[in-house]
Structures are given as structure tokens and as C-alpha cells.
Write a protein that holds these residues in place. Sequence first.
Motif, mmCIF file in Angstrom:
data_model
loop_
_atom_site.group_PDB
_atom_site.id
_atom_site.type_symbol
_atom_site.label_atom_id
_atom_site.label_comp_id
_atom_site.label_asym_id
_atom_site.label_seq_id
_atom_site.Cartn_x
_atom_site.Cartn_y
_atom_site.Cartn_z
ATOM 1 N N SER A 100 0.830 -1.208 0.000
ATOM 2 C CA SER A 100 0.000 0.000 0.000
ATOM 3 C C SER A 100 0.864 1.257 0.000
ATOM 4 N N ARG A 101 1.886 1.271 0.832
ATOM 5 C CA ARG A 101 2.781 2.438 0.897
ATOM 6 C C ARG A 101 3.530 2.593 -0.418
ATOM 7 N N GLU A 102 3.997 1.479 -0.978
ATOM 8 C CA GLU A 102 4.729 1.547 -2.249
ATOM 9 C C GLU A 102 3.820 2.042 -3.370
ATOM 10 N N GLU A 103 2.591 1.533 -3.450
ATOM 11 C CA GLU A 103 1.658 1.961 -4.506
ATOM 12 C C GLU A 103 1.369 3.454 -4.409
ATOM 13 N N LEU A 104 1.114 3.939 -3.206
ATOM 14 C CA LEU A 104 0.845 5.367 -3.028
ATOM 15 C C LEU A 104 2.066 6.213 -3.395
ATOM 16 N N THR A 105 3.234 5.791 -2.955
ATOM 17 C CA THR A 105 4.457 6.548 -3.255
ATOM 18 C C THR A 105 4.718 6.568 -4.757
ATOM 19 N N ARG A 106 4.551 5.420 -5.432
ATOM 20 C CA ARG A 106 4.708 5.370 -6.894
ATOM 21 C C ARG A 106 3.718 6.305 -7.591
ATOM 22 N N ALA A 107 2.471 6.257 -7.168
ATOM 23 C CA ALA A 107 1.443 7.086 -7.795
ATOM 24 C C ALA A 107 1.761 8.578 -7.616
ATOM 25 N N LEU A 108 2.228 8.954 -6.442
ATOM 26 C CA LEU A 108 2.555 10.358 -6.191
ATOM 27 C C LEU A 108 3.783 10.793 -6.983
ATOM 28 N N LEU A 109 4.782 9.923 -7.106
ATOM 29 C CA LEU A 109 5.970 10.238 -7.899
ATOM 30 C C LEU A 109 5.604 10.348 -9.381
ATOM 31 N N GLU A 110 4.775 9.430 -9.845
ATOM 32 C CA GLU A 110 4.350 9.447 -11.244
ATOM 33 C C GLU A 110 3.555 10.718 -11.554
ATOM 34 N N ALA A 111 2.671 11.119 -10.647
ATOM 35 C CA ALA A 111 1.878 12.336 -10.839
ATOM 36 C C ALA A 111 2.780 13.568 -10.874
ATOM 37 N N ALA A 112 3.837 13.563 -10.070
ATOM 38 C CA ALA A 112 4.766 14.704 -10.047
ATOM 39 C C ALA A 112 5.643 14.732 -11.288
ATOM 40 N N SER A 113 5.988 13.569 -11.831
ATOM 41 C CA SER A 113 6.943 13.489 -12.948
ATOM 42 C C SER A 113 6.430 14.159 -14.223
#
Length: 195
Positions: A100-113
Motif C-alpha cells: 500500500s505504501r509503495e503503490e501510493l508513493t509510486r502514484a505520487l511520484l508518477e503524478a509529479a513526474s
Amino acid sequence: MSLDTVVEDIREEAHARAEEIRNEGEARAEEIESAAEADAEEIVESAERDVEREIEQLREQRLSSAKLEAKQKRLEARRDVLEDVHEQVEEELATLEGDSREELTRALLEAASVEFDDGDDVSVYGRESDRELIESILEDAEYDDYEYAGEYDCLGGVVVESEGSRVRVNNTFDSVLEDVWEDNLREISNRLFEQ
């Protein structure tokens, strides 16, 4: 007519006139007394109405004040409950683990990229305890120009910036929570305090 008769007639007339004056005086005194009593009754009734009106106004003021105080206490209690809920959500976000933490962190990084151009040297900051997670995500090919740059005091997520494009994106759990909280505060409040 003798002098004695005249004197007697005058005396009787004087007595009669005195009796008449006394009767008129008593009648006038009774009228004055009656009028004074009526005035006194009216004054007492007026004073009673004034006192009753004043008592009613005071009662309404106190009632209004009590209602306002109760409303303020109710609002304070609601605010306290909302703060508690907010803190619980923060705690759950801070302690989120695993996939769950990894999915959220990936999604937030992807949105920022999406804010950065290819070839920009991009620095990624995050929670110190998420360092390994962020570094493992940055090993993906799509993040070749990205580098973990250090700690950022937050519940999780990332802050991404590039000096070349002068862009900084705060996609931390904290910032997302605040946006969602503000956007949905009325609905959250309605659900918590349904009446």
C-alpha cells in the motif's frame, strides 16, 4: 319679625350653608380620593407590566445567551472530533506499510513526474524511513534522471524538484490529505454528525 327670628334664620341659613359646603367638600374629597386611587392602580398596573416586560426581556436574553453558549460548545466539540479524526488519518498514513505504501508513493511520484521534461536532473525528497522504498522506485528506467536527494519531514510521499525547470511539486501524504480534507470537510462533518 323680631331680631331673634332674624338671627335664628341667619343662623339656620349659615348652618345649612356650612352643611352644604361640608357635603360638597366631602364629595370633592371622595372624588379626589377615588381619582387618586384609580391613578395609583394605573401606576401599579403599568409598573407591573414594565417589570413583567423587563423580566421577559431578561429571560429571552439569558435564553439566547445560553443557546449561543451551547452552540459554541457544540461547535468546539465538533472541531475537537474533526481534529481527532484528522490525527487518526495522519497516524494511519504515517504507519502505512508494504504494498500500500509503495503503490501510493509510486502514484505520487508518477503524478509529479509529468511536471518535468525529459533530461531534467530531478531531485526527489521523502521521509527518511522511506529512503529505501524511494530509491528502489527510482531504479525504474522511467526515472533515469531522478535521484533521491534527502529527507523531507512528512508522513510519506515525495517532494520532487528540478533546478533546471525551477519546478517543485509537493506530493506528500500530508499535502494530499490537506487537499482532500479541505475539499471534503463538509461531507466528513455531515457523516460524523448526522442529525
